[in-house]
Scaffold this motif. Structure first.
Motif, mmCIF file in Angstrom:
data_model
loop_
_atom_site.group_PDB
_atom_site.id
_atom_site.type_symbol
_atom_site.label_atom_id
_atom_site.label_comp_id
_atom_site.label_asym_id
_atom_site.label_seq_id
_atom_site.Cartn_x
_atom_site.Cartn_y
_atom_site.Cartn_z
ATOM 1 N N ASP A 1 4.306 -11.194 2.311
ATOM 2 C CA ASP A 1 5.345 -10.656 2.732
ATOM 3 C C ASP A 1 5.169 -9.521 3.829
ATOM 4 O O ASP A 1 5.781 -9.054 4.918
ATOM 5 N N TYR A 2 4.132 -8.811 3.403
ATOM 6 C CA TYR A 2 3.671 -7.530 4.449
ATOM 7 C C TYR A 2 2.130 -7.805 4.728
ATOM 8 O O TYR A 2 1.320 -8.150 3.985
ATOM 9 N N LEU A 3 1.875 -7.105 5.827
ATOM 10 C CA LEU A 3 0.353 -7.127 6.460
ATOM 11 C C LEU A 3 0.431 -5.405 6.703
ATOM 12 O O LEU A 3 1.070 -4.950 7.577
ATOM 13 N N ILE A 4 -0.709 -4.798 5.874
ATOM 14 C CA ILE A 4 -0.912 -3.311 6.384
ATOM 15 C C ILE A 4 -2.388 -3.335 6.643
ATOM 16 O O ILE A 4 -3.165 -3.897 6.515
ATOM 17 N N LYS A 5 -2.495 -2.135 7.470
ATOM 18 C CA LYS A 5 -3.576 -1.535 7.949
ATOM 19 C C LYS A 5 -4.143 -0.554 7.027
ATOM 20 O O LYS A 5 -3.362 0.618 7.140
ATOM 21 N N VAL A 6 -5.264 -0.397 6.772
ATOM 22 C CA VAL A 6 -5.650 0.811 5.944
ATOM 23 C C VAL A 6 -6.955 1.307 6.801
ATOM 24 O O VAL A 6 -7.914 0.545 6.915
ATOM 25 N N GLU B 1 -3.159 7.001 4.238
ATOM 26 C CA GLU B 1 -4.245 5.953 4.600
ATOM 27 C C GLU B 1 -3.921 4.573 5.428
ATOM 28 O O GLU B 1 -4.339 3.864 5.858
ATOM 29 N N ILE B 2 -2.619 4.313 5.055
ATOM 30 C CA ILE B 2 -1.889 3.100 5.568
ATOM 31 C C ILE B 2 -1.540 3.490 6.881
ATOM 32 O O ILE B 2 -0.645 4.342 7.083
ATOM 33 N N VAL B 3 -1.985 2.909 8.025
ATOM 34 C CA VAL B 3 -1.869 3.317 9.391
ATOM 35 C C VAL B 3 -0.760 2.445 9.990
ATOM 36 O O VAL B 3 0.060 2.592 10.848
ATOM 37 N N ALA B 4 -0.465 1.213 9.589
ATOM 38 C CA ALA B 4 0.419 0.167 10.174
ATOM 39 C C ALA B 4 0.934 -0.647 8.889
ATOM 40 O O ALA B 4 0.116 -0.810 7.943
ATOM 41 N N MET C 1 -2.785 -8.145 2.833
ATOM 42 C CA MET C 1 -1.462 -8.830 2.928
ATOM 43 C C MET C 1 -0.921 -8.555 1.373
ATOM 44 O O MET C 1 -1.747 -8.931 0.522
ATOM 45 N N ILE C 2 0.442 -8.465 1.380
ATOM 46 C CA ILE C 2 1.213 -8.134 0.027
ATOM 47 C C ILE C 2 2.207 -9.010 -0.206
ATOM 48 O O ILE C 2 3.028 -9.146 0.726
ATOM 49 N N GLN C 3 2.269 -9.502 -1.417
ATOM 50 C CA GLN C 3 3.634 -10.225 -1.721
ATOM 51 C C GLN C 3 4.473 -9.640 -2.913
ATOM 52 O O GLN C 3 3.869 -8.853 -3.492
#
Lengths: 153, 153
Positions: free
Chosen positions: B106-111, B94-97, B71-73
DNA sequence: ACAGATATAGAATAATATTCTAAATTTACA
DNA sequence: TGTAAATTTAGAATATTATTCTATATCTGT
């Protein structure tokens, strides 16, 4: 057994982008014969590099483009509780993904619905009907920046 | 235009499970002729119900089965900052989503990576090299309970 | 350098996708 | 409700692709 060479990796990349490439098309791209491509793909399938081939459906067209992420805490972390929760969650079609994760929360699930109002219904009528759940925290997708099925080789 | 009937929905369900069903196989399942199946699929493609066909690769076989959610702010939420962040993130394989989400972050990423040690490298060398990021919080997948590409109709 | 194993190309065949035509069914509307 | 137009379907014909086969080439390990 079997370490992937550059051709295999290139093939996997291409098939992850478009599984409908013909062996002839792939042969052209990779400068090989259709037979060579065919045998390589069959080998990748046999060795389980390729699990399966699927069609990707447009969520917007079928009114399932409202996406929510829900973090879930269980009341207890016994084997029985975990197993029960996981088998219940699997029966709810709106939940498209479920990960057991580290941190404050135990599970992260992804839910596809038509709109926000359905989310309330989902929470009240489905998710929180599952015992074992202590508390949850939700985040809604404002925008899907990207969501790849491919893993780059 | 075009509301889906039960046959269309059944077809979409089947193709989402296995895009390699032949028109003959589908015709048998749905009690129609191969031509009828063919025309329906082409229509679903034309109307963008089906976006594309892809091969699904086994992450374990290619050493990418370590999964983390971050999770990213952002520091600021200006249009420029958002656009810059999103275009930078898209360059990291590496970031697939990546989802822009509501809530504290602000963001949710999947690695997808090979192992935990690579995650440290990913965070230090790649993610936090992106300006605009204020802080992050990570959760690691202990187990992928399920992760479907299909949306049930 | 050599023998065995593996990969490749090209031809032959089998299966499937695609097109075409006519009949059947559905849809729109008079 | 009846009828014409539009859409869907089945079946045959054709085109394309997948699959098999055989021989040659390439690679692997010793």
């Amino acid at each position: 057994m079997a370490t992937l060479d550059q051709t295999d990796k290139h093939l996997l990349n291409l098939l992850q982008e478009n599984a409908r490439f013909t062996t002839k098309q792939l042969a052209l791209k990779l400068s090989l014969s259709p037979t060579a491509i065919y045998e390589r793909i069959k080998k990748l399938e046999r060795q389980n590099y390729i699990n399966r081939y699927v069609a990707l459906v447009n969520p917007r067209k079928i009114q399932k483009d409202f996406v929510a992420f829900v973090m879930i805490q269980l009341k207890e972390h016994t084997q029985a509780s975990i197993a029960a929760f996981e088998s219940e969650i699997a029966l709810i079609p709106e939940i498209v993904a479920c990960f057991h994760v580290s941190g404050t929360y135990d599970y992260l699930i992804k839910v596809n619905l038509d709109e926000m109002s359905s989310f309330r219904n989902f929470m009240v009528e489905k998710l929180t009907k599952i015992p074992h759940i202590s508390n949850t925290q939700s985040a809604f997708s404002i925008k899907e920046v990207f969501n790849h099925t491919a893993l780059k080789l």
